[in-house]
Design a protein around this motif. Structure first.
Motif, PDB file in Angstrom:
ATOM      1  N   UNK A  68       0.833  -1.205   0.000  1.00  0.00           N
ATOM      2  CA  UNK A  68       0.000   0.000   0.000  1.00  0.00           C
ATOM      3  C   UNK A  68       0.866   1.252   0.000  1.00  0.00           C
ATOM      4  N   UNK A  69       1.826   1.294   0.935  1.00  0.00           N
ATOM      5  CA  UNK A  69       2.674   2.476   1.076  1.00  0.00           C
ATOM      6  C   UNK A  69       3.491   2.706  -0.191  1.00  0.00           C
ATOM      7  N   UNK A  70       4.050   1.635  -0.739  1.00  0.00           N
ATOM      8  CA  UNK A  70       4.877   1.763  -1.937  1.00  0.00           C
ATOM      9  C   UNK A  70       4.059   2.248  -3.131  1.00  0.00           C
ATOM     10  N   UNK A  71       2.861   1.704  -3.299  1.00  0.00           N
ATOM     11  CA  UNK A  71       2.034   2.114  -4.432  1.00  0.00           C
ATOM     12  C   UNK A  71       1.596   3.569  -4.295  1.00  0.00           C
ATOM     13  N   UNK A  72       1.249   3.990  -3.075  1.00  0.00           N
ATOM     14  CA  UNK A  72       0.896   5.400  -2.864  1.00  0.00           C
ATOM     15  C   UNK A  72       2.086   6.308  -3.143  1.00  0.00           C
ATOM     16  N   UNK A  73       3.261   5.890  -2.703  1.00  0.00           N
ATOM     17  CA  UNK A  73       4.471   6.673  -2.967  1.00  0.00           C
ATOM     18  C   UNK A  73       4.701   6.789  -4.476  1.00  0.00           C
ATOM     19  N   UNK A  74       4.485   5.697  -5.200  1.00  0.00           N
ATOM     20  CA  UNK A  74       4.666   5.720  -6.652  1.00  0.00           C
ATOM     21  C   UNK A  74       3.683   6.674  -7.318  1.00  0.00           C
ATOM     22  N   UNK A  75       2.443   6.695  -6.835  1.00  0.00           N
ATOM     23  CA  UNK A  75       1.446   7.621  -7.381  1.00  0.00           C
ATOM     24  C   UNK A  75       1.899   9.065  -7.188  1.00  0.00           C
ATOM     25  N   UNK A  76       2.474   9.343  -6.027  1.00  0.00           N
ATOM     26  CA  UNK A  76       2.870  10.711  -5.688  1.00  0.00           C
ATOM     27  C   UNK A  76       4.236  11.098  -6.264  1.00  0.00           C
ATOM     28  N   UNK A  77       5.016  10.099  -6.676  1.00  0.00           N
ATOM     29  CA  UNK A  77       6.376  10.353  -7.172  1.00  0.00           C
ATOM     30  C   UNK A  77       6.610   9.615  -8.488  1.00  0.00           C
ATOM     31  N   UNK A  78       5.830   9.897  -9.512  1.00  0.00           N
ATOM     32  CA  UNK A  78       5.931   9.113 -10.751  1.00  0.00           C
ATOM     33  C   UNK A  78       7.302   9.179 -11.411  1.00  0.00           C
TER      34      UNK A  78
END
Length: 219
Positions: A68-78
Motif C-alpha cells: 500500500x505504502x509503496x504504491x501510494x508513494x509511486x502515485x505521488x512520485x511518478x
C-alpha cells in the motif's frame, strides 16, 4: 546495464528480515539489488523510499501494508518510480472493515490487554517464528503501529490507474486476510500489470513470485 535497485517494505508488524527471506533470492536471480530498510512506522516507510530514490528512479513495493505504502508513494512520485513489486495488497482506498485492518485492531487489543505471549499463542510453524521475532522487535511501538496500520489508506483504483511503470503483483487464492479479489482489482487497474497467484501452503517463499510477475510486465 546497471543493476536495478528494488526497495521493499514489510507488512503490518512485520520486518526487514522477512522481506529479505522472501525476496532476496528471486531478485538476485534477475540481477536486481534488494534494499530492505528497517522501518516501524508509516512515516519511516515513506522516508525510506524518499531516501533511496534520491539519486535515481527505483523499483518499490512490499507486502500488504508495505505494498500500500509503496504504491501510494509511486502515485505521488511518478518520476522517481521505475517499477512495482507488490505482494498481498489488503484493501483499496479506505480500510472500511477490511479483514487485515480488523485483524490489526484485534491484535492491538490482545497485546494491550493480555500481553505479547497471549497474542502469539494461537500461531504455529513459520508464522509463529516470524511474528515472535518481528513483534518483539517493535517493542513499545507494536500496539501504536497496529492501530496506525488499521486506519491507513491504500491507493484508490483511480490512483492505481495513473501508474505507468511495470508492476508485478502476487495474490493468494485462499488467504482470508488478504482477499485475492483485491490483488485482481489492483492488477486490472494498473496498466500492463501482471498478476500471479499462490496458496497458503506455499507461503512464505511464493510471495517472491511477484518478482517474476514484474519481469513479465517489463516485457
Amino acid at each position: 546495464m546497471p543493476s536495478e535497485t528494488v526497495v521493499l517494505l514489510p507488512g503490518t508488524a512485520s520486518d526487514e528480515v522477512f522481506v529479505r527471506t522472501v525476496f532476496a533470492e528471486p531478485l538476485s536471480q534477475v540481477g536486481a539489488v534488494l534494499v530492505a530498510p528497517r522501518v516501524r512506522t508509516l512515516c519511516e516507510r515513506l522516508t525510506a523510499l524518499d531516501n533511496a530514490s534520491a539519486g535515481h528512479p527505483i523499483v518499490v513495493g512490499g507486502v500488504s501494508l508495505g505494498a500500500h505504502v509503496a504504491a501510494l508513494w509511486a502515485v505521488r512520485n511518478p518520476d522517481r518510480c521505475a517499477g512495482l513489486v507488490l505482494a498481498l495488497p489488503a484493501w483499496t482506498g479506505a480500510a472500511d472493515g477490511a479483514p487485515a485492518a480488523l485483524a490489526a485492531k484485534a491484535s492491538a487489543r490482545v497485546v494491550a490487554d493480555r500481553g505479547l505471549d497471549a497474542a502469539l499463542a494461537g500461531t504455529t510453524g513459520w508464522l509463529h517464528d516470524e511474528l515472535t521475532r518481528a513483534w518483539h522487535g517493535y517493542g513499545d511501538e507494536l500496539v501504536p503501529h497496529f492501530e496506525e496500520a488499521a486506519e491507513s489508506v491504500a491507493p484508490t483504483l483511480d490512483e492505481l490507474r495513473s501508474l505507468t511503470v511495470p508492476a508485478g503483483i502476487v495474490g493468494c487464492t485462499d488467504d482470508p486476510v488478504h482477499p485475492v479479489d483485491v490483488a485482481r482489482k489492483w492488477a486490472e487497474a494498473i496498466p500492463g500489470a501482471v498478476l500471479t497467484t499462490t496458496t497458503l501452503d506455499a507461503y512464505p517463499r511464493a510471495l517472491g513470485d511477484a518478482v517474476q510477475a514484474w519481469q513479465r510486465a517489463k516485457g
